[in-house]
Design a protein around this motif. Structure first.
Motif, PDB file in Angstrom:
ATOM      1  N   ASN A 122     -31.595 -56.323   2.120  1.00  0.00           N
ATOM      2  CA  ASN A 122     -32.827 -55.727   2.319  1.00  0.00           C
ATOM      3  C   ASN A 122     -33.995 -56.144   1.581  1.00  0.00           C
ATOM      4  O   ASN A 122     -34.258 -55.881   0.374  1.00  0.00           O
ATOM      5  N   VAL A 179     -28.364 -52.145   9.786  1.00  0.00           N
ATOM      6  CA  VAL A 179     -27.360 -51.659  10.344  1.00  0.00           C
ATOM      7  C   VAL A 179     -27.160 -51.665  11.720  1.00  0.00           C
ATOM      8  O   VAL A 179     -26.069 -51.803  12.400  1.00  0.00           O
ATOM      9  N   ALA A 180     -28.194 -51.451  12.545  1.00  0.00           N
ATOM     10  CA  ALA A 180     -28.050 -51.713  14.176  1.00  0.00           C
ATOM     11  C   ALA A 180     -27.705 -53.117  14.365  1.00  0.00           C
ATOM     12  O   ALA A 180     -26.858 -53.269  15.420  1.00  0.00           O
ATOM     13  N   ALA A 240     -36.644 -48.438   4.272  1.00  0.00           N
ATOM     14  CA  ALA A 240     -35.850 -47.675   5.328  1.00  0.00           C
ATOM     15  C   ALA A 240     -35.977 -48.450   6.890  1.00  0.00           C
ATOM     16  O   ALA A 240     -34.848 -48.275   7.492  1.00  0.00           O
ATOM     17  N   ALA A 241     -36.849 -48.600   7.223  1.00  0.00           N
ATOM     18  CA  ALA A 241     -37.063 -49.244   8.465  1.00  0.00           C
ATOM     19  C   ALA A 241     -36.149 -50.601   8.616  1.00  0.00           C
ATOM     20  O   ALA A 241     -35.572 -50.766   9.622  1.00  0.00           O
ATOM     21  N   GLN A 298     -32.465 -49.655   8.730  1.00  0.00           N
ATOM     22  CA  GLN A 298     -32.060 -49.046  10.160  1.00  0.00           C
ATOM     23  C   GLN A 298     -32.007 -50.376  10.896  1.00  0.00           C
ATOM     24  O   GLN A 298     -30.781 -50.473  11.882  1.00  0.00           O
ATOM     25  N   GLU A 299     -32.660 -51.356  10.711  1.00  0.00           N
ATOM     26  CA  GLU A 299     -32.449 -52.599  11.727  1.00  0.00           C
ATOM     27  C   GLU A 299     -31.523 -53.224  11.170  1.00  0.00           C
ATOM     28  O   GLU A 299     -30.613 -53.752  12.109  1.00  0.00           O
TER      29      GLU A 299
END
Length: 487
Positions: A306, A444-445, A437-438, A441-442
């Motif tokens: 991150n 993990v996707a 946070a954005a 999410q990216e």
């Protein structure tokens, strides 16, 4: 001066004024030197400090007596800090420039695990002070994660839901240099316990029984031949420990046990090795007429970077500044290097900051570390603070000797400040958390969702039947003894 600047000034000043809070905790845990899953008094020392400073503390979480969760504040954002406090069996070392264990079997700290929880607790208390003084929003959660050397604590805490609902995690670990984890995080790790069953009989007539130890030995021989068939791309390694080979030599053992731990850059590599291990166990048991069972007692997911949070953590490290080590400690390090013939290392300690680096190609899977479990639940940053001689490949005693000295104190104090300063920025900068946070999410996707890997019915290896040998010995030693031992 902004409210954030004022809060940053408060935590830095508080930690300078209360420097001994972290360093005395580090020294206390060094004295106790309790190995993983046995860290009772070490965990108690950390919990007592947190409770005395306004944190609510829950102990014995996730089925581990030495795991804990401490909380302060309410609402969002929720920032998590991490404690480790396990010593390594057989790695004790006095603060002298030559191999000198406290005893041949005593546990010790080769990489300053006595200071990891100490610095995080000191940081948490400093942040609590700033939250109360400046009315900062949110809450702080401090996780006590036992047995990092076995990669046991965090997978069970993750599986039981303790890492859910976090907004960010700020972790730290000693290294020869000071920086922040970027792309090249720890690889995957798995520990499997194989139990072989046989038929005990008098050893002078071994043909009338089945030796569980022979079956285990045959499995291990097969594993040696399997190593060369692991694809190099996995960067995998396999290590084993025979944890039980019988109780006495005059009879064939009807039980034998081994721990196999393997590492890889990816879960695919872990799965490849796991399948090979199981084939070896099945073949050995069939050949000798034994039975076997397999339990996975630790399993970690890969690192999810991150960069947004890493940049914030590096700002915290820059505000803290690199540790500066006292001259007598530099002299001690020079004696160590002279003994080892390492004239290539000068100066012995790294007193600079190294900006985070992008991914490099590795020739191995990286260190075993269950910190990766956090990063599948929330954006996670890990700060590295310089400790010990600035070189790799040294014998363990050459790094472990500094864990109870002013070198450790400098590292712990710097880490506490870097963690606290990073946490204050996160509490007061919703835009930084939103960006992290954005990215989370990216990431993990892109990687594909990966829930905790341990089965719901798997228990931590804390009972005599499933624990590693040193834990069994510790449990036996505690039977009939008072739990309170004088300091």
């Amino acid at each position: 001066m902004s409210s954030q600047d004022e809060a940053l000034k408060t935590v830095a000043g508080w930690l300078d004024e209360h420097r001994t809070l972290g360093t005395s905790l580090s020294d206390r845990i060094w004295e106790l030197a309790e190995p993983g899953l046995c860290e009772q008094r070490s965990a108690e020392a950390l919990c007592e400090t947190l409770a005395d400073n306004g944190f609510s503390v829950e102990t014995g979480v996730a089925g581990m007596p030495t795991a804990f969760v401490a909380r302060y504040g309410t609402g969002s954002p929720t920032i998590a800090l991490m404690c480790e406090y396990d010593a390594t069996p057989g790695e004790s070392q006095l603060p002298v420039p030559y191999p000198a264990p406290v005893s041949p079997i005593a546990a010790g700290f080769t990489d300053l695990h006595n200071g990891i929880g100490a610095a995080s607790v000191a940081a948490a208390v400093a942040v609590r002070q700033a939250m109360a003084e400046h009315g900062l929003p949110g809450s702080i959660t401090v996780f006590g994660t036992p047995a990092e050397k076995l990669c046991v604590g965090k997978p069970f805490l993750a599986r039981d839901g303790h890492f859910d609902g976090l907004d960010a995690v700020v972790a730290w670990h000693p290294r020869p240099y000071s920086t922040v984890e970027w792309d090249d995080g720890p690889g995957c790790y798995q520990a499997e316990v194989y139990d072989f069953g046989g038929t005990s009989t008098y050893a002078s007539k071994p043909w009338t029984g089945v030796s569980a130890l022979d079956a285990l030995t045959l499995m291990n021989v097969i594993v040696q031949f399997l190593r060369e068939h692991i694809p190099p791309a996995y960067r995998a390694s396999v290590n084993e420990l025979v944890s039980s080979g019988g109780q006495h030599p005059t009879a064939l053992p009807n039980h034998a046990q081994a721990w196999y731990v393997h590492r890889s850059l990816t879960r695919e590599g872990i799965d490849h090795v796991a399948a090979a291990l199981d084939r070896a166990a099945s073949s050995a048991a069939t050949a000798l007429g034994a039975t076997y069972s397999r339990r996975v007692v630790a399993a970690t997911r890969p690192w999810l970077p991150n960069h947004s949070l890493a940049r914030a953590a590096y700002r915290g490290l820059e505000r803290a500044g690199a540790p500066a080590f006292p001259a007598p400690m530099r002299d001690l390090a020079a004696q160590v290097l002279q003994r080892l013939g390492r004239t290539d290392i000068d100066p012995p300690f790294d007193e600079t900051l190294t900006p985070p680096q992008s991914r490099i190609t590795r020739e191995f899977a990286g260190g075993a570390d269950d910190v990766t479990e956090f990063c599948w639940h929330a954006p996670t940053a890990r700060i590295y603070v310089a400790y010990g001689i600035a070189a790799s490949g040294l014998p363990n005693w050459a790094q472990g000797l500094f864990s109870g000295t002013p070198v450790a104190h400098q590292t712990v104090h710097t880490a506490a400040k870097a963690i606290a300063l990073t946490t204050v920025e996160l509490l007061t900068s919703p835009e930084v958390l939103a960006e992290a946070a954005a990215e989370f999410q990216e990431r993990v996707a892109q990687a594909g969702p990966m829930p905790p890997l341990l089965d719901p019915d798997t228990r931590p290896p804390v009972d005599p039947g499933s624990a590693p040998p040193y834990v069994r010995e510790h449990l036996v030693a505690q039977m009939g003894r008072a739990t309170e031992v004088p300091a």
